[in-house]
Design a protein around this motif. Structure first.
Motif, PDB file in Angstrom:
ATOM      1  N   PRO A 190       0.803  -1.232   0.000  1.00  0.00           N
ATOM      2  CA  PRO A 190       0.000   0.000   0.000  1.00  0.00           C
ATOM      3  C   PRO A 190       0.836   1.282   0.000  1.00  0.00           C
ATOM      4  N   GLU A 191       1.902   1.322   0.820  1.00  0.00           N
ATOM      5  CA  GLU A 191       2.702   2.547   0.918  1.00  0.00           C
ATOM      6  C   GLU A 191       3.352   2.888  -0.419  1.00  0.00           C
ATOM      7  N   ARG A 192       3.951   1.872  -1.066  1.00  0.00           N
ATOM      8  CA  ARG A 192       4.630   2.150  -2.325  1.00  0.00           C
ATOM      9  C   ARG A 192       3.625   2.422  -3.440  1.00  0.00           C
ATOM     10  N   THR A 193       2.499   1.733  -3.429  1.00  0.00           N
ATOM     11  CA  THR A 193       1.463   1.982  -4.432  1.00  0.00           C
ATOM     12  C   THR A 193       0.975   3.423  -4.365  1.00  0.00           C
ATOM     13  N   MET A 194       0.772   3.925  -3.158  1.00  0.00           N
ATOM     14  CA  MET A 194       0.354   5.315  -2.995  1.00  0.00           C
ATOM     15  C   MET A 194       1.416   6.272  -3.515  1.00  0.00           C
ATOM     16  N   GLN A 195       2.693   5.963  -3.263  1.00  0.00           N
ATOM     17  CA  GLN A 195       3.777   6.816  -3.742  1.00  0.00           C
ATOM     18  C   GLN A 195       3.788   6.893  -5.269  1.00  0.00           C
ATOM     19  N   LEU A 196       3.624   5.741  -5.915  1.00  0.00           N
ATOM     20  CA  LEU A 196       3.789   5.683  -7.360  1.00  0.00           C
ATOM     21  C   LEU A 196       2.550   6.087  -8.150  1.00  0.00           C
ATOM     22  N   TYR A 197       1.355   5.767  -7.622  1.00  0.00           N
ATOM     23  CA  TYR A 197       0.130   5.967  -8.391  1.00  0.00           C
ATOM     24  C   TYR A 197      -0.867   6.922  -7.758  1.00  0.00           C
ATOM     25  N   GLY A 198      -0.585   7.385  -6.557  1.00  0.00           N
ATOM     26  CA  GLY A 198      -1.431   8.378  -5.914  1.00  0.00           C
ATOM     27  C   GLY A 198      -2.726   7.841  -5.348  1.00  0.00           C
ATOM     28  N   ARG A 199      -2.911   6.542  -5.384  1.00  0.00           N
ATOM     29  CA  ARG A 199      -4.121   5.924  -4.842  1.00  0.00           C
ATOM     30  C   ARG A 199      -3.868   4.435  -4.632  1.00  0.00           C
TER      31      ARG A 199
END
Length: 280
Positions: free
Chosen positions: A253-262
C-alpha cells in the motif's frame, strides 16, 4: 479501432509466436545477455505503426498520470535513525516522475493488444527460464506507462517485482539514459556495493540508451538502476509489463500510494504477501 498484433510487433523479424530456428536463436541471445548481466534488449521489436499507435495512446491518457515530487531512498522506505548516517537506507534523492496506471489502458488498445498477443508471455518466460512465472496481479501496475518530462528522471532504486519488461515508446530530446548495476543484490542486500553506486565510485554501472520500439527484459529486483534526468519539451514514454514468481502478488500500500497516488482494496487485503525477504 481494434488492433492486430502483427501491425504493432515486427513478427517477421521477431517471430515470438512461432516455434522454429529464428525464435530459438532470439531466445538464446536474450538468455545469454540475461545470464551475463540481467538485462537484454531486442532492438526494433515494434513496427513504426506500433510506435505511432502507442505514442497516440499514451498522449491520450497522459492527463491520468500521477506526478510526484519527493525524496526517496533506493528501497522506497522511511528513514531509519538506528542506522549510520551514510547507510543506503538513510540516503534520499529527489524524485520527479509520473506513472500512468494500468486501469487507463483499454483491453482492445495497442498496449494491451501487445501484452495479450499470442506467444508474448511464453516468449518472455522462455527467455527468463523461470518455472514460476505469473503476470503481476496488481490492477494499477500490471502494464503501465512511465511518463517523464523536462528535468524529470528516476533516482536509483530496486524494483518490487522480479522481472520487468519495458518497451520504449518515445524519447525526450536529451537525457533519459538507463543506468544499472547488474545483479548486485543477488543473494543478499550488498549494502557496501549499493553505497558505491550511490557515491559514483562503483565500476559495475552500465549505461544503456533505448530507442523507440526497443523491448528490454530486465531483472530489476536484483539490479540497482535509474533513469537519468531529461531535457527538452518532448515527453519520454516507456511501457512497463511486470511479472513475478508468485500468483496474486500486488504492490504494498505505501509504495502503491507513492507511485500511483491511490490504492485499491486489493492492496490492503494482500499487504505483506511477498515472494522474498528483500527490502522493497
Amino acid at each position: 479501432m481494434p488492433y492486430a498484433a502483427r501491425d504493432l510487433i515486427d513478427l517477421d523479424r521477431h517471430p515470438i509466436h512461432q516455434p522454429g530456428p529464428v525464435r530459438d536463436a532470439l531466445v538464446a541471445r536474450v538468455r545469454a545477455d540475461l545470464d551475463r548481466d540481467g538485462c537484454a534488449v531486442i532492438k526494433s521489436f515494434l513496427t513504426q505503426a506500433g510506435i505511432a499507435a502507442l505514442t497516440e495512446e499514451a498522449d491520450g491518457v497522459s492527463d491520468k498520470g500521477h506526478r510526484s515530487f519527493n525524496r526517496t531512498n533506493v528501497y522506497f522506505t522511511k528513514d531509519d535513525p538506528s542506522l549510520p548516517e551514510g547507510h543506503p537506507k538513510r540516503r534520499f534523492f529527489d524524485r520527479s516522475n509520473a506513472f500512468i496506471p494500468a486501469d487507463n489502458f483499454a483491453g482492445d488498445g495497442p498496449l494491451r493488444t501487445i501484452h495479450d498477443s499470442a506467444g508474448f508471455d511464453d516468449f518472455i518466460q522462455d527467455c527468463l527460464q523461470e518455472e514460476r512465472f505469473y503476470r503481476y496481479a496488481d490492477p494499477l501496475a500490471d502494464v503501465i506507462v512511465n511518463m517523464a518530462e523536462d528535468g524529470a528522471g528516476f533516482p536509483w532504486h530496486f524494483d518490487t517485482n522480479n522481472f520487468t519488461v519495458t518497451l520504449a515508446i518515445q524519447n525526450a530530446e536529451e537525457g533519459g539514459a538507463f543506468e544499472y548495476a547488474p545483479r548486485i543484490r543477488k543473494g543478499d542486500e550488498n549494502f557496501d556495493e549499493v553505497a558505491r553506486v550511490l557515491d559514483g565510485t562503483s565500476d559495475k554501472v552500465k549505461v544503456l540508451t533505448l530507442e523507440p520500439g526497443d523491448l528490454q527484459i530486465f531483472r530489476g529486483r536484483y539490479s540497482l538502476h535509474r533513469v537519468a534526468p531529461l531535457k527538452g519539451p518532448r515527453r519520454r514514454y516507456v511501457a512497463i509489463f511486470s511479472y513475478v514468481e508468485e500468483p496474486g502478488m500486488v504492490g504494498a500500500p505505501e509504495r502503491t500510494m507513492q507511485l500511483y497516488g491511490r490504492t485499491l482494496p486489493i492492496h490492503h487485503e494482500r499487504a505483506g504477501r511477498r515472494a522474498d525477504s528483500y527490502i522493497d
